[in-house]
Design a protein around this motif. Structure first.
Motif, mmCIF file in Angstrom:
data_model
loop_
_atom_site.group_PDB
_atom_site.id
_atom_site.type_symbol
_atom_site.label_atom_id
_atom_site.label_comp_id
_atom_site.label_asym_id
_atom_site.label_seq_id
_atom_site.Cartn_x
_atom_site.Cartn_y
_atom_site.Cartn_z
ATOM 1 N N ARG A 1 83.306 4.510 81.969
ATOM 2 C CA ARG A 1 81.787 4.888 80.773
ATOM 3 C C ARG A 1 81.665 4.184 79.895
ATOM 4 O O ARG A 1 82.651 2.906 79.270
ATOM 5 N N PRO A 2 80.630 3.525 79.528
ATOM 6 C CA PRO A 2 79.773 3.625 78.563
ATOM 7 C C PRO A 2 81.265 2.986 77.054
ATOM 8 O O PRO A 2 80.924 1.939 76.250
ATOM 9 N N ILE A 3 81.780 4.195 76.442
ATOM 10 C CA ILE A 3 83.136 4.274 75.464
ATOM 11 C C ILE A 3 83.731 3.615 75.817
ATOM 12 O O ILE A 3 84.399 3.500 75.307
ATOM 13 N N ILE A 4 84.165 3.606 76.660
ATOM 14 C CA ILE A 4 85.043 2.253 77.715
ATOM 15 C C ILE A 4 84.760 0.906 77.863
ATOM 16 O O ILE A 4 85.595 0.355 77.128
ATOM 17 N N THR A 5 83.732 0.724 78.208
ATOM 18 C CA THR A 5 83.317 -0.975 78.220
ATOM 19 C C THR A 5 82.647 -1.189 77.285
ATOM 20 O O THR A 5 82.847 -2.586 76.807
ATOM 21 N N PHE B 1 73.696 8.237 78.325
ATOM 22 C CA PHE B 1 74.388 8.488 79.397
ATOM 23 C C PHE B 1 75.400 9.021 79.967
ATOM 24 O O PHE B 1 75.658 9.641 80.830
ATOM 25 N N ILE B 2 74.911 9.867 79.009
ATOM 26 C CA ILE B 2 76.070 11.414 79.128
ATOM 27 C C ILE B 2 76.242 12.105 79.951
ATOM 28 O O ILE B 2 76.921 13.094 81.004
ATOM 29 N N GLY B 3 74.729 12.295 81.093
ATOM 30 C CA GLY B 3 74.799 12.995 82.015
ATOM 31 C C GLY B 3 74.206 12.477 83.429
ATOM 32 O O GLY B 3 73.993 12.587 84.728
ATOM 33 N N ILE C 1 74.787 2.246 85.067
ATOM 34 C CA ILE C 1 75.916 2.563 83.258
ATOM 35 C C ILE C 1 76.425 1.279 83.329
ATOM 36 O O ILE C 1 76.374 1.229 82.589
ATOM 37 N N ILE C 2 77.047 1.043 84.140
ATOM 38 C CA ILE C 2 78.370 -0.514 83.693
ATOM 39 C C ILE C 2 77.348 -0.873 83.233
ATOM 40 O O ILE C 2 77.739 -1.682 82.456
ATOM 41 N N SER C 3 76.256 -1.773 83.824
ATOM 42 C CA SER C 3 76.047 -3.015 83.520
ATOM 43 C C SER C 3 74.718 -2.706 81.889
ATOM 44 O O SER C 3 74.725 -4.259 81.138
ATOM 45 N N GLY C 4 74.261 -1.893 82.496
ATOM 46 C CA GLY C 4 73.586 -1.345 81.124
ATOM 47 C C GLY C 4 74.143 -1.545 79.867
ATOM 48 O O GLY C 4 74.241 -1.681 78.525
ATOM 49 N N ALA C 5 75.869 -0.479 79.923
ATOM 50 C CA ALA C 5 76.307 -0.151 78.273
ATOM 51 C C ALA C 5 76.584 -2.000 78.439
ATOM 52 O O ALA C 5 77.044 -2.133 76.909
#
Length: 256
Positions: free
Chosen positions: A27-31, A56-58, A70-74
């Protein structure tokens, strides 16, 4: 170079969610926090990660639908926003299209690389070699998902945000629009596939009840979920078979 390597390792660590279970490392909040830690700006990483989390919540895999990567994007959105001194709007502007583009690369790897390990695992399974199947499972995930995402983050940061913007600008607008539209449709498609598998005449009425509560009474999803849990508990209790207490008498009581 060192920063690019560390960010690539962060991406690979986030992909370890598939190895460790549903730990939400991706999740972006972590990465975002880990990216800020690598770049020496933990506060900005937290703020940007939270912003991207809302975007990206959904983004969850539902049924056969796969969300943007979402990993690379965030990570890249957060990293480029921090290094350029810009705000969340830059992180969103870069993170969302990068995630959509990385998904295409990820799918290509899973189509052309993962089957090699799957077929090898089939051969081990025919021989009854469980350790070989397990080894192919781990290697297949590493080479088809983990390593490619790490390389995407490493090379993208190494090239720099300006180079990434140039690459994104080269992509025709109709392709970018198509990616954006398909990304928005993926959650709906996933829900449709999931509903097709589980819905029947007995539970369909509850689906339409939730829809009516949301549309006509403007009850938020959380409220509908709470009502659903309460209704489920009530129905389970009503459908429980009646427990009849049988009291056994003593033989001595018969004498009276």
């Amino acid at each position: 170079m060192l920063t690019a390597i560390l960010l690539g390792l962060v991406a690979m660590f986030a992909n370890a969610e598939y190895l460790l279970g549903t730990s939400l490392l991706s999740r972006p909040i972590i990465t975002g926090v880990l990216t800020g830690l690598v770049l020496g700006d933990l506060q900005s990483g937290l703020v940007l990660g939270a912003t991207l989390e809302l975007a990206f919540i959904g983004a969850f895999s539902i049924g056969a639908a796969i969300p943007p990567e979402i990993i690379s994007g965030a990570i890249l959105g957060t990293a480029f926003a921090i290094t350029t001194g810009q705000g969340p709007e830059v992180a969103l502007a870069l993170g969302v299209p990068i995630a959509a583009l990385a998904l295409v690369i990820k799918n290509a790897c899973m189509i052309f690389i993962l089957p090699l390990f799957v077929h090898k695992a089939d051969k081990y399974a025919e021989k009854g070699d469980c350790s070989g199947v397990e080894r192919m499972h781990l290697l297949g995930g590493f080479f088809s998902v983990n390593l490619p995402i790490g390389l995407i983050v490493f090379l993208s940061y190494l090239l720099g945000s300006s180079s990434i913007e140039k690459i994104l600008n080269v992509i025709p607008s109709f392709i970018q629009n198509g990616l954006a539209i398909s990304t928005g449709l993926l959650p709906a498609l996933g829900f449709a596939l999931l509903v097709k598998m589980i819905i029947n005449k007995k539970v369909a009425v509850f689906y339409f009840l939730g829809f009516a509560l949301s549309v006509y009474l403007n009850i938020p999803i959380t409220g509908i979920a709470i009502f659903g849990v309460i209704l489920a508990v009530i129905l389970v209790n009503l459908n429980k078979p009646a427990q009849v207490a049988i009291v056994g008498g003593n033989d001595d009581d018969d004498d009276f």
